[in-house]
Design a protein around this motif. Structure first.
Motif, PDB file in Angstrom:
ATOM      1  N   TYR B  72       0.837  -1.200   0.000  1.00 20.64           N
ATOM      2  CA  TYR B  72       0.000   0.000   0.000  1.00 20.64           C
ATOM      3  C   TYR B  72       0.878   1.258   0.000  1.00 20.64           C
ATOM      4  O   TYR B  72       1.869   1.346   0.717  1.00 20.64           O
ATOM      5  N   ASP B  73       0.498   2.219  -0.835  1.00 19.31           N
ATOM      6  CA  ASP B  73       1.192   3.512  -0.916  1.00 19.31           C
ATOM      7  C   ASP B  73       2.617   3.407  -1.469  1.00 19.31           C
ATOM      8  O   ASP B  73       3.353   4.380  -1.450  1.00 19.31           O
ATOM      9  N   ASP B 108      -8.376   1.516  -5.117  1.00 19.50           N
ATOM     10  CA  ASP B 108      -9.262   2.655  -5.393  1.00 19.50           C
ATOM     11  C   ASP B 108      -9.426   3.604  -4.214  1.00 19.50           C
ATOM     12  O   ASP B 108     -10.291   4.462  -4.228  1.00 19.50           O
ATOM     13  N   ARG B 109      -8.605   3.473  -3.198  1.00 16.99           N
ATOM     14  CA  ARG B 109      -8.723   4.383  -2.064  1.00 16.99           C
ATOM     15  C   ARG B 109      -7.982   5.681  -2.341  1.00 16.99           C
ATOM     16  O   ARG B 109      -6.910   5.674  -2.925  1.00 16.99           O
ATOM     17  N   GLY B 110      -8.571   6.782  -1.906  1.00 16.53           N
ATOM     18  CA  GLY B 110      -7.895   8.069  -2.033  1.00 16.53           C
ATOM     19  C   GLY B 110      -8.134   8.734  -3.373  1.00 16.53           C
ATOM     20  O   GLY B 110      -9.029   8.367  -4.123  1.00 16.53           O
ATOM     21  N   SER B 111      -7.291   9.715  -3.653  1.00 16.77           N
ATOM     22  CA  SER B 111      -7.477  10.604  -4.805  1.00 16.77           C
ATOM     23  C   SER B 111      -7.231   9.896  -6.137  1.00 16.77           C
ATOM     24  O   SER B 111      -6.227   9.210  -6.309  1.00 16.77           O
ATOM     25  N   ARG B 112      -8.141  10.087  -7.087  1.00 16.24           N
ATOM     26  CA  ARG B 112      -7.959   9.488  -8.409  1.00 16.24           C
ATOM     27  C   ARG B 112      -6.735  10.059  -9.120  1.00 16.24           C
ATOM     28  O   ARG B 112      -6.005   9.341  -9.793  1.00 16.24           O
ATOM     29  N   TYR B 114      -4.047  11.459  -7.674  1.00 22.96           N
ATOM     30  CA  TYR B 114      -2.819  10.993  -7.031  1.00 22.96           C
ATOM     31  C   TYR B 114      -2.556   9.550  -7.412  1.00 22.96           C
ATOM     32  O   TYR B 114      -1.410   9.147  -7.662  1.00 22.96           O
ATOM     33  N   ASN B 115      -3.617   8.746  -7.482  1.00 23.63           N
ATOM     34  CA  ASN B 115      -3.441   7.351  -7.866  1.00 23.63           C
ATOM     35  C   ASN B 115      -2.970   7.207  -9.310  1.00 23.63           C
ATOM     36  O   ASN B 115      -2.210   6.297  -9.631  1.00 23.63           O
ATOM     37  N   GLU B 147      -6.498   4.173 -10.628  1.00 24.36           N
ATOM     38  CA  GLU B 147      -7.457   3.265  -9.989  1.00 24.36           C
ATOM     39  C   GLU B 147      -8.619   2.961 -10.923  1.00 24.36           C
ATOM     40  O   GLU B 147      -9.626   2.380 -10.496  1.00 24.36           O
ATOM     41  N   GLU B 148      -8.487   3.351 -12.202  1.00 20.87           N
ATOM     42  CA  GLU B 148      -9.655   3.343 -13.092  1.00 20.87           C
ATOM     43  C   GLU B 148     -10.005   1.975 -13.658  1.00 20.87           C
ATOM     44  O   GLU B 148     -11.102   1.772 -14.151  1.00 20.87           O
ATOM     45  N   ASN B 155     -14.262  -3.626  -1.246  1.00 16.15           N
ATOM     46  CA  ASN B 155     -13.466  -2.952  -0.233  1.00 16.15           C
ATOM     47  C   ASN B 155     -12.853  -3.963   0.715  1.00 16.15           C
ATOM     48  O   ASN B 155     -13.286  -4.135   1.845  1.00 16.15           O
ATOM     49  N   TRP B 160      -7.898  -5.065  -2.905  1.00 20.53           N
ATOM     50  CA  TRP B 160      -6.949  -3.968  -3.061  1.00 20.53           C
ATOM     51  C   TRP B 160      -5.573  -4.466  -3.489  1.00 20.53           C
ATOM     52  O   TRP B 160      -4.924  -3.868  -4.342  1.00 20.53           O
TER      53      TRP B 160
END
Lengths: 432, 173
Positions: B72-73, B108-112, B114-115, B147-148, B155, B160
């Motif tokens: 993650y991240d 798909d978590r957070g800003s599109r 930023y992702n 994340e598209e 979830n 993820w």
């Protein structure tokens, strides 16, 4: 009737015309969850003859006012004055109303409707404001929003935003639609539809154009589309990825994020696609630019410090690696959007594995978290700074929601089917 | 002369990469551009499906594995995927007509937006590793789907983790 003073809006009444004929395939409904303690009690009496219209006005006006969380609606049952001489003020005072809205409509030849309404001060037994307007029967919802704006402005002293529009992306099955709707979610119209993703719609400052990112060419490209003509052009279609458009306040330039020089970095480009200029320079991710209302600064998201945080840089004629870090709480702060007065910004803050809407005062750096859901995204300030529109998720579906600036009132704008995301609150109409 | 050019280019590429560390043999001059050029001439422009695809799809070959998964991240290629990436890099080095698209993805978590940038960084990281190991820059295009385009929905960490991924796609396959 000539004894009464009405400000006439005839002739300056301006509307946007949406040329596309596709009917909206989704309507939004509003749910209210809470409210502030000191709401203004208002009674709205159904206008005389409005039942004969194809669209009743007062339910739209009531919903607009209620959604702000600033008003408490008093039931007018049993009394229906339509003119000042018919008002028994003591009756309304007993019901607890501070203000009373009355009015009447008259259908004119040629499909026009004349609407007259007044806002009465119950304690002073006098008229606060009044207005007469003539509109085509096809524009009755818009007229109701305009009336709600006048009432809101008379009772709060603040500018109303009910006549504004919102843009968002609706995903249904494999189709993505960029839609524009009234601020209450009604009158949704698709601007474009594709089977590839659309993200990041951004309103031009005059509300006539939308910039957005479409993947229709199998990669992100930034387009600008004029709403009335549907004409559109690619303004950033360089090698690699092109995304995150943000308008300069004068409407002449866009900040965009490109990867063609390595990494994701922020550039300026003229609206016609010319004059490309690099703005940020870092070895990390720089994205989500957002101009300050005076055009001097850009807020953006960067991971240059190791985690995504919000930074601010000056807009200059030369690129700069210099930026001031703005957020310090937590290790994920993204998607900044300036308030209209430039004194604060809203953003998404992650804590305890939740992604929530927050607001930070720029001067004091004070942060307030406004929501408590799991997956909030894409916060967008209303043009009066009193509400924030954002995307969230309920039962696995993306929906729009709005929260008051103080976090006291939240409401969902629910779509019946499909995922709704990436909202952007449009500017005030030109006549404001 | 060709060999000297190869050394110079590999040295240049090595200088550009800050995050990736490579075994020394991957950086030898012989694996660089010089040999790649002549290989390209030998392959010519034969018609039909190139023969190397059978190798790519052999289930016993590591080349049949096409996805790199991330924490993650993070955009760091974990040790367990190093062999996979380097094998594809060697394959590209040895088959100069082969071309890949690297598609970076995120959960798909957070800003599109930023992702989208994070997915690009994931794909760029794999690209860096591959060019350091002898693949030519022109053989690789790195793009992000952000994340598209989730592979798994829902979830949960199970979904993820499937979506935090760089896919290696060969053109013409």
């Amino acid at each position: 009737m000539s004894n009464y003073r009405f400000k006439s809006l005839r002739g300056v009444w301006m509307f946007f015309f949406w040329l596309i004929s596709t009917p909206s395939f989704a309507q939004l409904n509003i749910e209210i969850f809470g409210g502030g303690a000191s709401r203004i009690p208002v009674a709205i009496v159904p206008f005389a003859e409005e039942n004969a219209l194809p669209q009743n006005l007062t339910p739209v006006i009531s919903a607009d006012l209620q959604r702000t969380g600033l008003f408490r609606l008093i039931d007018p049952a049993g009394s229906s004055p339509h003119a000042p001489v018919e008002v028994v003020y003591s009756d309304w005072a007993n019901r607890g109303a501070n203000a009373l809205v009355i009015g009447r409509v008259a259908q004119l030849p040629g499909g026009q409707v004349e609407i007259q309404f007044r806002v009465m001060d119950v304690a002073k037994k006098s008229q606060l404001t009044g207005l007469a307007l003539t509109v085509p029967t096809t524009q009755l919802r818009a007229a109701a929003h305009r009336i709600a704006d006048v009432i809101y402005e008379a009772l709060t002293g603040d500018v109303g935003v009910f006549s504004t529009r919102i843009a968002y992306v609706l995903k249904r099955g494999e189709r993505y639609a960029l839609q524009v709707a009234d601020s209450d979610g009604y009158n949704a119209q698709s601007i474009i539809e594709y089977t590839e993703p659309i993200i990041s719609p951004a309103w031009s400052p005059d509300g006539s154009q939308l910039a957005y990112v479409s993947f229709e060419n199998k990669k992100p490209v930034v387009y600008v589309q004029t709403l009335t003509t549907r004409e559109r052009r690619a303004v950033a279609s360089f090698k690699g990825s092109n995304s995150a458009p943000a308008w300069s306040p004068d409407g002449k330039r866009l900040a965009v994020v490109l990867t063609n020089q390595g990494g994701s970095q922020i550039f300026l480009v003229n609206v016609d696609g010319s004059g490309l200029q690099r703005l940020s320079r870092s070895s990390g991710i720089d994205t989500e630019p957002n101009f300050s209302p005076d055009g001097r600064y850009i807020l953006f998201t960067s991971d240059r410090g190791g985690s995504p945080q919000i930074y601010r840089m000056a807009v200059t004629s030369s690129e700069s690696g210099n930026a001031e870090r703005m957020t310090f709480e937590g290790n994920y702060n993204v998607s900044p959007d300036y308030s209209q007065d430039g004194k604060s910004f809203t953003f998404i803050h992650r804590h305890n594995n939740q992604f929530n809407v927050a607001v930070q005062e720029i001067g004091s750096r004070q942060v307030q978290i406004l929501t408590n859901s799991r997956f909030d995204e894409s916060p967008s300030f209303a043009p009066n700074g009193r509400m924030i529109l954002y995307a969230t998720e309920i039962n696995g579906h993306g929906i729009l929601s709005a929260v008051s600036r103080d976090g006291q009132t939240r409401q969902h704008l629910t779509v019946q089917s499909g995922d709704i995301r990436e909202p952007a609150w449009g500017p005030l109409p030109k006549w404001k | 002369m060709k060999k000297a050019l190869g050394i110079a280019l590999v040295a240049l590429l090595a200088g550009c990469a800050s995050q990736t560390t490579q075994p020394d043999e991957e950086l030898s001059a012989d694996s660089g551009y010089g040999s790649g050029m002549s290989g390209s001439e030998l392959m010519g422009s034969g018609s039909g499906r190139p023969s190397y695809f059978s190798q790519l799809n052999d289930p016993n070959s590591i080349l049949s594995q096409r996805s790199v998964y991330y924490d993650y991240d993070s955009y760091t290629v974990k040790g367990e995927y190093r062999d996979l990436v380097l094998s594809h890099a060697r394959f590209l080095r040895d088959n100069p007509d082969a071309n890949v698209i690297l598609q970076g993805n995120t959960d798909d978590r957070g800003s599109r937006e930023y992702n989208l940038a994070l997915g690009q960084r994931r794909a760029d990281g794999v690209r860096n590793m591959m060019t350091l190991a002898g693949a030519r820059d022109a053989q690789i295009e790195s793009v992000s789907l952000g994340e598209e385009k989730p592979r798994a929905l829902g979830n949960s960490e199970a979904a993820w983790s499937q979506n935090r991924r760089t896919d290696i796609l060969y053109r013409g396959e």
